[in-house]
Design a protein around this motif. Structure first.
Motif, PDB file in Angstrom:
ATOM      1  N   GLY A  11       0.808  -1.226   0.000  1.00  0.00           N
ATOM      2  CA  GLY A  11       0.000   0.000   0.000  1.00  0.00           C
ATOM      3  C   GLY A  11       0.836   1.269   0.000  1.00  0.00           C
ATOM      4  N   ALA A  13       1.874   3.090  -2.440  1.00  0.00           N
ATOM      5  CA  ALA A  13       1.567   4.147  -3.410  1.00  0.00           C
ATOM      6  C   ALA A  13       0.459   5.044  -2.859  1.00  0.00           C
ATOM      7  CB  ALA A  13       1.143   3.540  -4.744  1.00  0.00           C
ATOM      8  N   GLY A  17       1.804   5.229   3.292  1.00  0.00           N
ATOM      9  CA  GLY A  17       2.835   4.305   2.809  1.00  0.00           C
ATOM     10  C   GLY A  17       3.893   5.006   1.968  1.00  0.00           C
ATOM     11  N   ALA A  38      -1.790  -2.322  -5.319  1.00  0.00           N
ATOM     12  CA  ALA A  38      -2.735  -2.640  -6.401  1.00  0.00           C
ATOM     13  C   ALA A  38      -3.054  -1.414  -7.259  1.00  0.00           C
ATOM     14  CB  ALA A  38      -4.018  -3.213  -5.802  1.00  0.00           C
ATOM     15  N   THR A  40      -5.152   1.144  -6.628  1.00  0.00           N
ATOM     16  CA  THR A  40      -6.579   1.479  -6.651  1.00  0.00           C
ATOM     17  C   THR A  40      -6.688   2.988  -6.887  1.00  0.00           C
ATOM     18  OG1 THR A  40      -6.715   2.050  -4.299  1.00  0.00           O
ATOM     19  CG2 THR A  40      -6.990  -0.296  -4.879  1.00  0.00           C
ATOM     20  N   ALA A  42      -6.819   5.176  -4.898  1.00  0.00           N
ATOM     21  CA  ALA A  42      -6.037   5.894  -3.882  1.00  0.00           C
ATOM     22  C   ALA A  42      -4.542   5.718  -4.056  1.00  0.00           C
ATOM     23  CB  ALA A  42      -6.442   5.424  -2.481  1.00  0.00           C
ATOM     24  N   ASP A  63      -2.030  -7.332  -5.896  1.00  0.00           N
ATOM     25  CA  ASP A  63      -3.043  -7.272  -4.854  1.00  0.00           C
ATOM     26  C   ASP A  63      -2.605  -8.090  -3.646  1.00  0.00           C
ATOM     27  OD1 ASP A  63      -5.619  -7.644  -3.473  1.00  0.00           O
ATOM     28  OD2 ASP A  63      -6.438  -6.785  -5.327  1.00  0.00           O
ATOM     29  N   ALA A  87      -4.874  -0.851   2.271  1.00  0.00           N
ATOM     30  CA  ALA A  87      -6.233  -0.861   2.825  1.00  0.00           C
ATOM     31  C   ALA A  87      -7.132   0.018   1.984  1.00  0.00           C
ATOM     32  CB  ALA A  87      -6.210  -0.333   4.265  1.00  0.00           C
ATOM     33  N   SER A  89      -9.333   2.940   2.919  1.00  0.00           N
ATOM     34  CA  SER A  89      -9.105   3.737   4.122  1.00  0.00           C
ATOM     35  C   SER A  89     -10.135   4.834   4.388  1.00  0.00           C
ATOM     36  CB  SER A  89      -7.714   4.388   4.037  1.00  0.00           C
ATOM     37  OG  SER A  89      -7.701   5.376   3.024  1.00  0.00           O
ATOM     38  N   THR A 104     -10.187  -6.246   0.953  1.00  0.00           N
ATOM     39  CA  THR A 104      -8.779  -5.852   1.158  1.00  0.00           C
ATOM     40  C   THR A 104      -8.385  -5.885   2.630  1.00  0.00           C
ATOM     41  OG1 THR A 104      -8.581  -4.530  -0.842  1.00  0.00           O
ATOM     42  CG2 THR A 104      -7.180  -3.901   0.999  1.00  0.00           C
ATOM     43  N   VAL A 134      -0.412  -1.852  10.169  1.00  0.00           N
ATOM     44  CA  VAL A 134      -0.680  -0.433  10.405  1.00  0.00           C
ATOM     45  C   VAL A 134      -2.190  -0.281  10.602  1.00  0.00           C
ATOM     46  CG1 VAL A 134      -0.497   1.887   9.467  1.00  0.00           C
ATOM     47  CG2 VAL A 134       1.292   0.196   8.985  1.00  0.00           C
ATOM     48  N   THR A 136      -5.584   1.637  13.091  1.00  0.00           N
ATOM     49  CA  THR A 136      -6.185   2.941  13.347  1.00  0.00           C
ATOM     50  C   THR A 136      -6.795   3.023  14.740  1.00  0.00           C
ATOM     51  OG1 THR A 136      -8.033   4.353  12.668  1.00  0.00           O
ATOM     52  CG2 THR A 136      -8.249   2.029  12.168  1.00  0.00           C
ATOM     53  N   TYR A 162     -15.525   0.476   7.775  1.00  0.00           N
ATOM     54  CA  TYR A 162     -14.068   0.626   7.714  1.00  0.00           C
ATOM     55  C   TYR A 162     -13.439   0.214   9.038  1.00  0.00           C
ATOM     56  CZ  TYR A 162      -9.591   2.986   8.361  1.00  0.00           C
ATOM     57  OH  TYR A 162      -8.274   3.258   8.673  1.00  0.00           O
ATOM     58  N   CYS A 189      -3.113   4.296  15.020  1.00  0.00           N
ATOM     59  CA  CYS A 189      -2.765   5.720  14.918  1.00  0.00           C
ATOM     60  C   CYS A 189      -4.000   6.595  14.727  1.00  0.00           C
ATOM     61  CB  CYS A 189      -1.809   5.924  13.745  1.00  0.00           C
ATOM     62  SG  CYS A 189      -1.087   7.567  13.701  1.00  0.00           S
ATOM     63  N   GLN A 197      -1.627  13.096   0.433  1.00  0.00           N
ATOM     64  CA  GLN A 197      -2.895  12.527   0.920  1.00  0.00           C
ATOM     65  C   GLN A 197      -3.968  12.728  -0.139  1.00  0.00           C
ATOM     66  OE1 GLN A 197      -4.574  14.016   4.688  1.00  0.00           O
ATOM     67  NE2 GLN A 197      -5.400  11.959   5.019  1.00  0.00           N
TER      68      GLN A 197
HETATM   69  P1  NAD Z   1      -4.671   5.340   1.254  1.00  0.00           P
HETATM   70  O1  NAD Z   1      -6.097   5.064   0.940  1.00  0.00           O
HETATM   71  O2  NAD Z   1      -4.093   6.668   0.938  1.00  0.00           O
HETATM   72  O3  NAD Z   1      -3.735   4.258   0.520  1.00  0.00           O
HETATM   73  C1  NAD Z   1      -4.049   2.911   0.489  1.00  0.00           C
HETATM   74  C2  NAD Z   1      -3.097   2.230  -0.503  1.00  0.00           C
HETATM   75  O4  NAD Z   1      -3.389   0.815  -0.490  1.00  0.00           O
HETATM   76  C3  NAD Z   1      -3.268   2.693  -1.944  1.00  0.00           C
HETATM   77  O5  NAD Z   1      -2.011   2.906  -2.539  1.00  0.00           O
HETATM   78  C4  NAD Z   1      -3.990   1.538  -2.622  1.00  0.00           C
HETATM   79  O6  NAD Z   1      -3.688   1.419  -4.002  1.00  0.00           O
HETATM   80  C5  NAD Z   1      -3.457   0.347  -1.832  1.00  0.00           C
HETATM   81  N1  NAD Z   1      -4.355  -0.805  -1.867  1.00  0.00           N
HETATM   82  C6  NAD Z   1      -5.697  -0.810  -1.644  1.00  0.00           C
HETATM   83  N2  NAD Z   1      -6.183  -2.061  -1.775  1.00  0.00           N
HETATM   84  C7  NAD Z   1      -5.117  -2.858  -2.080  1.00  0.00           C
HETATM   85  C8  NAD Z   1      -4.978  -4.257  -2.304  1.00  0.00           C
HETATM   86  N3  NAD Z   1      -6.025  -5.075  -2.257  1.00  0.00           N
HETATM   87  N4  NAD Z   1      -3.752  -4.733  -2.565  1.00  0.00           N
HETATM   88  C9  NAD Z   1      -2.680  -3.905  -2.614  1.00  0.00           C
HETATM   89  N5  NAD Z   1      -2.761  -2.587  -2.416  1.00  0.00           N
HETATM   90  C10 NAD Z   1      -3.959  -2.061  -2.130  1.00  0.00           C
HETATM   91  O7  NAD Z   1      -4.514   4.994   2.791  1.00  0.00           O
HETATM   92  P2  NAD Z   1      -3.664   5.741   3.927  1.00  0.00           P
HETATM   93  O8  NAD Z   1      -4.435   6.879   4.428  1.00  0.00           O
HETATM   94  O9  NAD Z   1      -2.282   5.930   3.449  1.00  0.00           O
HETATM   95  O10 NAD Z   1      -3.688   4.630   5.064  1.00  0.00           O
HETATM   96  C11 NAD Z   1      -2.684   3.614   5.085  1.00  0.00           C
HETATM   97  C12 NAD Z   1      -2.947   2.692   6.263  1.00  0.00           C
HETATM   98  O11 NAD Z   1      -2.921   3.434   7.472  1.00  0.00           O
HETATM   99  C13 NAD Z   1      -4.328   2.023   6.206  1.00  0.00           C
HETATM  100  O12 NAD Z   1      -4.187   0.708   6.655  1.00  0.00           O
HETATM  101  C14 NAD Z   1      -5.168   2.833   7.182  1.00  0.00           C
HETATM  102  O13 NAD Z   1      -6.166   2.030   7.753  1.00  0.00           O
HETATM  103  C15 NAD Z   1      -4.126   3.236   8.195  1.00  0.00           C
HETATM  104  N6  NAD Z   1      -4.365   4.496   8.909  1.00  0.00           N
HETATM  105  C16 NAD Z   1      -4.655   5.653   8.209  1.00  0.00           C
HETATM  106  C17 NAD Z   1      -4.815   6.859   8.912  1.00  0.00           C
HETATM  107  C18 NAD Z   1      -5.105   8.142   8.187  1.00  0.00           C
HETATM  108  O14 NAD Z   1      -5.339   9.155   8.841  1.00  0.00           O
HETATM  109  N7  NAD Z   1      -5.065   8.185   6.864  1.00  0.00           N
HETATM  110  C19 NAD Z   1      -4.701   6.868  10.301  1.00  0.00           C
HETATM  111  C20 NAD Z   1      -4.431   5.678  10.973  1.00  0.00           C
HETATM  112  C21 NAD Z   1      -4.244   4.505  10.266  1.00  0.00           C
END
Ligand code: NAD
Ligand code: DAU
Length: 371
Positions: A11, A13, A17, A38, A40, A42, A63, A87, A89, A104, A134, A136, A162, A189, A197
């Motif tokens: 994840g 990209a 991440g 993957a 997606t 996001a 994936d 995820a 997210s 996912t 990782v 939440t 979620y 977190c 973002q």
């Molecule tokens: P995001 O939505 O920006 O990025 C998710 C990434 O996962 C994307 O690059 C997407 O292409 C990839 N992805 C989705 N499904 C996939 C699959 N089946 N296989 C491979 N890749 C896949 O998310 P984020 O905000 O960067 O969050 C990252 C992690 O941190 C998540 O697990 C989220 O639950 C957790 N988190 C986020 C926050 C926040 O404030 N954003 C806070 C606490 C925890």
């Protein structure tokens, strides 16, 4: 923890991440990092452009539900650490379409765990491995105004699909440690913000909308509270857990910066008015921003109907990671917002590209028409 120098980062990209692999490859340039994503809606390869030339970095599009692929990556690249960011997210999307979250966040995490168990435990390829999940603070549910912040002992009480999917994944990670001896850790977190973002989350959306003179939607009363953390500080927290955290242990990571949503958006509006108001170049680049027309960005605020099951307040107690691992966030909210605003103002190609097409149609149907 055994010395781990070769990582599968899933994840990466996405928002956190991508910040994490930039952080990691800068800080530990000799470590090998294989990203599995993957791509997606996001995920964005452009968020990783600066790393393409790095000799120890590689990107694989795929994936996390593809267990055979994950096993092959662990074997072929001799990887002994996994950091799972992959995820779905966004809470609002989990309300309009929960299926992808189950696939996912739950099934995908399970497939990763199975791959890790098979390669590292059954085949015995990495005695000192680590699987880091990782997660939440949303798994803990919602707080009232006078409740103490979430500790790691707080019961799991997820309210959105979620949050429920992330809670399920956490339980699976714990079970693989207890039952199969997989060496795991989890970090929970609070709300992150910063560069890269996707502009569907509150701070990124507010910035990208205000510079285009578009409405700034505030759900319900705007008095819901979140605990904000600059993304670099999240990366540093995960670093501490990977380097020094105990296996089988959970660590909360948070900013200690509680804000109401309306208070946060107003603060961001004032900052944008100041920064854009002082720059003829930014006014020329963003002619639709209120500050370019002598108006206030706050004039764009629009109250819209509330998110169903909207958690009232999150607050994080970081005593454990502070006392055991010496972690404290370093970037205060004012500095973090300034860094974030400047990044979006200077990287409009990045966010314009992700805000066109199907994403724009989705967001218009959610907010412009009301819910
Ligand atoms: P995001 O939505 O920006 O990025 C998710 C990434 O996962 C994307 O690059 C997407 O292409 C990839 N992805 C989705 N499904 C996939 C699959 N089946 N296989 C491979 N890749 C896949 O998310 P984020 O905000 O960067 O969050 C990252 C992690 O941190 C998540 O697990 C989220 O639950 C957790 N988190 C986020 C926050 C926040 O404030 N954003 C806070 C606490 C925890
Ligand atoms: O707490 C950690 C979580 O933070 C992460 O696990 C999630 O992945 C991440 O998306 C985030 O969840 P939130 O639902 O708190 O974030 P979001 O940015 O969607 O919303 C923050 C608050 O702002 C929330 O109370 C809803 C409100 N909001 C959000 C949007 C997008 C608005 O009022 N208007 C909006 O347009």
């Amino acid at each position: 923890m055994a010395d781990i120098h070769s990582w599968l980062v899933t994840g990466a990209a996405g928002f956190i991440g991508s910040n994490f692999v930039h952080y990691w490859c800068t800080r530990y340039p000799d470590d090998r990092v294989v990203v599995l994503d993957a791509l997606t809606y996001a995920g964005n390869r452009n968020s990783l452009t600066a790393l393409e030339a790095h000799e120890n970095f590689s990107f694989v599009q795929g994936d996390i539900t593809d267990q055979a692929l994950v096993e092959a990556l662990l074997r072929d690249h001799q990887l002994d650490g996994i950091v799972n960011f992959a995820a779905e997210s966004h809470v609002d999307r989990s309300i309009t379409g929960p299926d992808a979250f189950i696939s996912t966040n739950i099934v995908g995490t399970h497939r990763l765990l199975e791959a890790a168990r098979k390669v590292w435990v059954t085949e015995g390829r990495a005695a000192g491995h680590r699987f880091h999940q990782v997660s939440t603070d949303e798994v803990y549910g919602s707080l009232g105004n006078d409740d103490p912040p979430f500790t790691e002992e707080h019961p799991y009480l997820p309210n959105s699909p979620y949050a429920a999917s992330k809670a399920s994944a956490d339980h699976l990670v714990r079970a693989y440690q207890e039952t199969f001896g997989l060496r795991t850790s989890i970090s929970n977190c609070s709300n992150n913000y910063g560069p890269y973002q996707f502009p569907e989350k509150l701070i990124a959306l507010t910035i990208c909308n205000l510079v285009r003179g578009k409405a700034l939607p505030i759900y319900g009363t705007g008095m819901n509270i979140r605990d904000w953390l600059f993304v670099d500080d999240h990366c540093r927290g995960i670093d501490r857990v990977l380097r020094a955290g105990k296996t089988g242990r959970t660590y909360n990571i948070g900013g200690g910066t509680e804000m109401t949503n309306i208070g946060l958006v107003q603060r961001l509006c004032e900052l944008a008015d100041q920064v854009i108001g002082e720059s003829a170049e930014l006014q020329a680049r963003y002619p639709d921003a209120p500050a370019s027309k002598g108006r206030t960005s706050a004039s764009l605020i629009e109250y819209v109907s509330d998110r169903p099951g909207h958690d009232w307040r999150y607050a994080i107690d970081i005593s454990r990671i502070d006392q055991e691992l010496g972690y404290q966030p370093l970037t205060d909210l004012d500095r973090g917002l300034e860094l974030t605003l400047n990044w979006y103002l200077n990287n409009d190609q990045w966010w314009q590209a992700v805000m066109d097409g199907s994403y724009q149609q989705w967001i218009d149907s959610q907010y412009t028409a009301g819910r």
